[in-house]
Design a protein around this motif. Structure first.
Motif, PDB file in Angstrom:
ATOM      1  N   ALA A   8      -2.588  -3.296  -2.027  1.00 41.58           N
ATOM      2  CA  ALA A   8      -1.896  -3.909  -0.885  1.00 41.58           C
ATOM      3  C   ALA A   8      -0.543  -3.255  -0.663  1.00 41.58           C
ATOM      4  CB  ALA A   8      -1.736  -5.406  -1.110  1.00 41.58           C
ATOM      5  N   PHE A   9       0.190  -3.022  -1.755  1.00 41.24           N
ATOM      6  CA  PHE A   9       1.521  -2.455  -1.565  1.00 41.24           C
ATOM      7  C   PHE A   9       1.474  -0.967  -1.250  1.00 41.24           C
ATOM      8  CE2 PHE A   9       3.370  -6.369  -2.983  1.00 41.24           C
ATOM      9  CZ  PHE A   9       4.558  -6.383  -2.282  1.00 41.24           C
ATOM     10  N   VAL A  10       0.451  -0.268  -1.727  1.00 36.26           N
ATOM     11  CA  VAL A  10       0.278   1.121  -1.295  1.00 36.26           C
ATOM     12  C   VAL A  10       0.038   1.174   0.200  1.00 36.26           C
ATOM     13  CG1 VAL A  10      -1.274   3.103  -1.419  1.00 36.26           C
ATOM     14  CG2 VAL A  10      -0.511   2.000  -3.514  1.00 36.26           C
ATOM     15  N   PHE A  11      -0.756   0.223   0.716  1.00 34.70           N
ATOM     16  CA  PHE A  11      -1.001   0.140   2.159  1.00 34.70           C
ATOM     17  C   PHE A  11       0.297  -0.109   2.914  1.00 34.70           C
ATOM     18  CE2 PHE A  11      -1.571  -2.831   5.707  1.00 34.70           C
ATOM     19  CZ  PHE A  11      -2.294  -2.029   6.581  1.00 34.70           C
ATOM     20  N   VAL A  12       1.094  -1.070   2.434  1.00 30.43           N
ATOM     21  CA  VAL A  12       2.370  -1.378   3.082  1.00 30.43           C
ATOM     22  C   VAL A  12       3.270  -0.160   3.087  1.00 30.43           C
ATOM     23  CG1 VAL A  12       4.477  -2.738   2.919  1.00 30.43           C
ATOM     24  CG2 VAL A  12       2.279  -3.835   2.555  1.00 30.43           C
ATOM     25  N   ILE A  89      -1.959  -9.326  14.310  1.00 32.34           N
ATOM     26  CA  ILE A  89      -0.787  -9.698  13.524  1.00 32.34           C
ATOM     27  C   ILE A  89      -1.266  -9.971  12.105  1.00 32.34           C
ATOM     28  CG2 ILE A  89       1.159 -11.279  13.264  1.00 32.34           C
ATOM     29  CD1 ILE A  89       0.892 -11.964  16.223  1.00 32.34           C
ATOM     30  N   LEU A  90      -0.737  -9.230  11.144  1.00 38.85           N
ATOM     31  CA  LEU A  90      -1.132  -9.344   9.747  1.00 38.85           C
ATOM     32  C   LEU A  90       0.052  -9.821   8.905  1.00 38.85           C
ATOM     33  CD1 LEU A  90      -2.929  -5.892   9.254  1.00 38.85           C
ATOM     34  CD2 LEU A  90      -3.921  -7.987  10.139  1.00 38.85           C
ATOM     35  N   TYR A  91      -0.220 -10.681   7.960  1.00 37.25           N
ATOM     36  CA  TYR A  91       0.766 -11.019   6.937  1.00 37.25           C
ATOM     37  C   TYR A  91       0.481 -10.120   5.735  1.00 37.25           C
ATOM     38  CZ  TYR A  91       2.826 -13.540   2.979  1.00 37.25           C
ATOM     39  OH  TYR A  91       3.520 -13.871   1.846  1.00 37.25           O
ATOM     40  N   ILE A  92       1.485  -9.311   5.300  1.00 30.87           N
ATOM     41  CA  ILE A  92       1.244  -8.334   4.239  1.00 30.87           C
ATOM     42  C   ILE A  92       2.203  -8.469   3.069  1.00 30.87           C
ATOM     43  CG2 ILE A  92       0.070  -6.622   5.645  1.00 30.87           C
ATOM     44  CD1 ILE A  92       2.635  -5.201   6.123  1.00 30.87           C
ATOM     45  N   THR A  99      11.865 -11.240  -6.518  1.00 28.33           N
ATOM     46  CA  THR A  99      10.474 -11.639  -6.347  1.00 28.33           C
ATOM     47  C   THR A  99       9.750 -10.691  -5.403  1.00 28.33           C
ATOM     48  OG1 THR A  99      11.172 -13.944  -6.581  1.00 28.33           O
ATOM     49  CG2 THR A  99       8.957 -13.561  -5.717  1.00 28.33           C
ATOM     50  N   VAL A 100       8.470 -10.440  -5.697  1.00 29.00           N
ATOM     51  CA  VAL A 100       7.624  -9.697  -4.763  1.00 29.00           C
ATOM     52  C   VAL A 100       6.241 -10.330  -4.785  1.00 29.00           C
ATOM     53  CG1 VAL A 100       7.065  -7.985  -6.551  1.00 29.00           C
ATOM     54  CG2 VAL A 100       6.661  -7.446  -4.149  1.00 29.00           C
ATOM     55  N   ILE A 101       5.691 -10.614  -3.603  1.00 28.81           N
ATOM     56  CA  ILE A 101       4.391 -11.268  -3.468  1.00 28.81           C
ATOM     57  C   ILE A 101       3.617 -10.570  -2.358  1.00 28.81           C
ATOM     58  CG2 ILE A 101       3.182 -13.407  -2.881  1.00 28.81           C
ATOM     59  CD1 ILE A 101       5.589 -14.942  -3.943  1.00 28.81           C
ATOM     60  N   ALA A 102       2.322 -10.335  -2.603  1.00 27.70           N
ATOM     61  CA  ALA A 102       1.468  -9.733  -1.572  1.00 27.70           C
ATOM     62  C   ALA A 102       0.095 -10.377  -1.628  1.00 27.70           C
ATOM     63  CB  ALA A 102       1.347  -8.231  -1.774  1.00 27.70           C
ATOM     64  N   PRO A 103      -0.538 -10.600  -0.473  1.00 30.61           N
ATOM     65  CA  PRO A 103      -1.904 -11.140  -0.474  1.00 30.61           C
ATOM     66  C   PRO A 103      -2.882 -10.138  -1.063  1.00 30.61           C
ATOM     67  CG  PRO A 103      -1.254 -10.489   1.736  1.00 30.61           C
ATOM     68  CD  PRO A 103      -0.027 -10.355   0.885  1.00 30.61           C
ATOM     69  N   ASP A 104      -4.023 -10.643  -1.550  1.00 28.02           N
ATOM     70  CA  ASP A 104      -5.038  -9.757  -2.112  1.00 28.02           C
ATOM     71  C   ASP A 104      -5.475  -8.704  -1.095  1.00 28.02           C
ATOM     72  OD1 ASP A 104      -4.869 -11.260  -4.392  1.00 28.02           O
ATOM     73  OD2 ASP A 104      -6.595 -12.511  -3.909  1.00 28.02           O
ATOM     74  N   SER A 105      -5.511  -9.088   0.159  1.00 24.66           N
ATOM     75  CA  SER A 105      -5.716  -8.147   1.260  1.00 24.66           C
ATOM     76  C   SER A 105      -4.925  -8.673   2.447  1.00 24.66           C
ATOM     77  CB  SER A 105      -7.198  -8.004   1.617  1.00 24.66           C
ATOM     78  OG  SER A 105      -7.746  -9.252   1.983  1.00 24.66           O
ATOM     79  N   ALA A 106      -4.493  -7.773   3.318  1.00 27.43           N
ATOM     80  CA  ALA A 106      -3.685  -8.183   4.460  1.00 27.43           C
ATOM     81  C   ALA A 106      -4.404  -9.280   5.250  1.00 27.43           C
ATOM     82  CB  ALA A 106      -3.387  -6.985   5.358  1.00 27.43           C
ATOM     83  N   SER A 126      -5.081 -15.719  -0.352  1.00 29.58           N
ATOM     84  CA  SER A 126      -4.644 -15.779  -1.745  1.00 29.58           C
ATOM     85  C   SER A 126      -3.739 -14.586  -1.988  1.00 29.58           C
ATOM     86  CB  SER A 126      -5.846 -15.759  -2.706  1.00 29.58           C
ATOM     87  OG  SER A 126      -6.617 -14.585  -2.518  1.00 29.58           O
ATOM     88  N   ALA A 127      -2.737 -14.780  -2.835  1.00 34.74           N
ATOM     89  CA  ALA A 127      -1.733 -13.745  -3.056  1.00 34.74           C
ATOM     90  C   ALA A 127      -1.289 -13.770  -4.511  1.00 34.74           C
ATOM     91  CB  ALA A 127      -0.534 -13.948  -2.126  1.00 34.74           C
ATOM     92  N   ALA A 128      -0.656 -12.675  -4.933  1.00 33.54           N
ATOM     93  CA  ALA A 128      -0.156 -12.588  -6.296  1.00 33.54           C
ATOM     94  C   ALA A 128       1.100 -11.733  -6.301  1.00 33.54           C
ATOM     95  CB  ALA A 128      -1.210 -11.996  -7.230  1.00 33.54           C
ATOM     96  N   GLY A 129       1.885 -11.877  -7.353  1.00 38.78           N
ATOM     97  CA  GLY A 129       3.102 -11.097  -7.459  1.00 38.78           C
ATOM     98  C   GLY A 129       3.845 -11.424  -8.733  1.00 38.78           C
ATOM     99  N   THR A 130       5.142 -11.095  -8.723  1.00 40.17           N
ATOM    100  CA  THR A 130       5.983 -11.353  -9.885  1.00 40.17           C
ATOM    101  C   THR A 130       7.291 -11.974  -9.425  1.00 40.17           C
ATOM    102  OG1 THR A 130       6.865  -9.095  -9.757  1.00 40.17           O
ATOM    103  CG2 THR A 130       5.018  -9.474 -11.265  1.00 40.17           C
ATOM    104  N   GLY A 131       7.912 -12.735 -10.309  1.00 39.15           N
ATOM    105  CA  GLY A 131       9.192 -13.376 -10.016  1.00 39.15           C
ATOM    106  C   GLY A 131      10.151 -13.240 -11.178  1.00 39.15           C
ATOM    107  N   GLY A 132      11.362 -13.810 -10.998  1.00 36.55           N
ATOM    108  CA  GLY A 132      12.355 -13.748 -12.060  1.00 36.55           C
ATOM    109  C   GLY A 132      12.739 -12.341 -12.438  1.00 36.55           C
ATOM    110  N   GLY A 133      12.892 -11.469 -11.426  1.00 34.52           N
ATOM    111  CA  GLY A 133      13.199 -10.077 -11.739  1.00 34.52           C
ATOM    112  C   GLY A 133      12.016  -9.363 -12.350  1.00 34.52           C
ATOM    113  N   ARG A 134      10.799  -9.681 -11.857  1.00 37.48           N
ATOM    114  CA  ARG A 134       9.529  -9.085 -12.303  1.00 37.48           C
ATOM    115  C   ARG A 134       9.170  -9.503 -13.723  1.00 37.48           C
ATOM    116  NH1 ARG A 134      11.322  -8.089  -7.787  1.00 37.48           N
ATOM    117  NH2 ARG A 134      11.026  -6.147  -6.652  1.00 37.48           N
ATOM    118  N   ARG A 135       9.701 -10.625 -14.211  1.00 40.61           N
ATOM    119  CA  ARG A 135       9.450 -11.052 -15.594  1.00 40.61           C
ATOM    120  C   ARG A 135       8.212 -11.917 -15.754  1.00 40.61           C
ATOM    121  NH1 ARG A 135      14.546 -13.977 -17.606  1.00 40.61           N
ATOM    122  NH2 ARG A 135      14.474 -14.749 -15.467  1.00 40.61           N
TER     123      ARG A 135
END
Length: 353
Positions: A8-12, A89-92, A99-106, A126-135
């Motif tokens: 997802a982030f490579v696409f973005v 219109i896509l949410y990506i 924090t960084v969060i991205a859906p499994d697909s746009a 559905s989406a996934a990511g990391t928070g707390g400074g990627r911790r």
């Protein structure tokens, strides 16, 4: 980070970089922060902010478009990414400093231009990511929806400062977030309600002239009660003495040349000098006029913002200093720009050691 999240982030990143190269970046700042309006605003044909209490005038909301395929909206330091390919219109994804969060697909949840009386229905994601400074990891599930007022109306910024033929559009994002790294598997739910007002040009480009955002606590991602109080709510408006126009031709006419001051400011950005001593970055710029807000963002190649500083030009040599001791070693980009002018930022590579 999961494989799907990486994809997802490579696409973005690919869309963002190609858009920046191929087309000029346009930005719009909404500098006035006021108390929000209440109720179902899609039922109105007039939205009067002139009597609302003003919180600040600090330019906290910035909307940027990159070509015709990517848009970012930054409110209170949190940046949301939307794709706009092929009139969709896509949410990506979204991000802030920690924090960084991205859906499994746009997530395609609407088409543009958004017409009166439009409703997308609830689109699951559905989406996934990391928070707390990627911790730690974050997982989200929820729904997205977009709907518009049945007719255009009048947006009153202040007495005597009125925008007509404006369309109100509401985005609802209801979600439940889980933090699986926590031994108790902590879960939280919320509903984010965002109203955006568009003029005729904005409906095409999705550049709003005003935004209102509210965050409501939720039970299992359900919609809040009609009289529920938000945990956060604020509206962001254009300057009360002037209607923002991104394209100078719209303001001055198709055959009128762009003000030479814009060229001088652009030349000053191109001539900016960047010094990096390993852990600190200093940017020196000499603007042609007094009172221009110079901004410097430290971002990575994916557009994630890590540091932001600004200063007001004195008409002589000005410096903006950023302390980068909290960043990991590696390559970053210093984006040097100005607020409120249709000028692309100057981008320079910096290496933090």
């Amino acid at each position: 980070m999961s494989g799907k999240l990486k994809i997802a982030f490579v696409f973005v990143l690919a869309v963002a970089l190609s858009a920046v190269v191929s087309a000029q970046e346009l930005s719009r700042v909404l500098p006035t922060e006021v108390e929000p309006l209440r109720g179902d605003l899609l039922q109105n044909d007039s939205w009067d902010f002139s009597q609302q209490w003003m919180s600040s005038d600090r330019g906290k909301t910035v909307i940027c478009t990159y070509g015709d395929s990517l848009l970012t909206e930054t409110i209170e330091g949190r940046r949301l990414w939307y794709g706009m390919p092929h009139d969709s219109i896509l949410y990506i994804g979204e991000e802030d400093r920690l924090t960084v969060i991205a859906p499994d697909s746009a997530v395609m949840f609407a088409r543009r231009p958004v017409e009166a009386g439009f409703s997308s229905g609830n689109v699951p994601f559905s989406a996934a990511g990391t928070g707390g400074g990627r911790r730690f990891r974050i997982s989200e599930t929820g729904t997205l929806s977009l709907s518009s007022a049945t007719q255009s109306g009048t947006l009153i910024i202040a007495p005597g400062d009125t925008l007509r033929h404006v369309m109100a559009v509401r985005e609802l994002r209801a979600f439940t977030a889980t933090f699986p790294d926590d031994s108790t598997a902590t879960t939280t739910s919320a509903v984010i309600e965002t109203y955006r007002w568009y003029d005729a040009e904005g409906l095409r480009t999705l550049m709003p002239v005003a935004i209102q955002r509210a965050v409501y606590p939720s039970v299992n991602g359900g919609m809040p009660d009609k009289d529920a109080e938000p945990s956060f709510a604020m509206a962001y408006l254009p300057d009360r003495s002037d209607v923002i126009v991104n394209d100078p031709k719209e303001k001055e006419g198709p055959d009128t040349p762009v003000s030479p001051d814009l060229y001088a400011v652009d030349a000053a950005l191109c001539a900016a000098t960047v010094y990096c001593d390993g852990r600190n970055v200093t940017v020196a710029v000499e603007m042609p006029e007094v009172g221009i807000i110079i901004t410097v963002d430290i971002i990575d190649t994916g557009g994630r913002l890590y540091l932001h500083e600004s200063t007001v030009s004195t008409g002589a040599a000005d410096e903006v200093k950023l302390v980068c001791s909290g960043l990991r070693s590696g390559e970053y980009i210093a984006a040097i720009g100005v607020e409120g002018l249709d000028i692309s930022p100057e981008k320079r590579l910096v290496i933090i050691r």
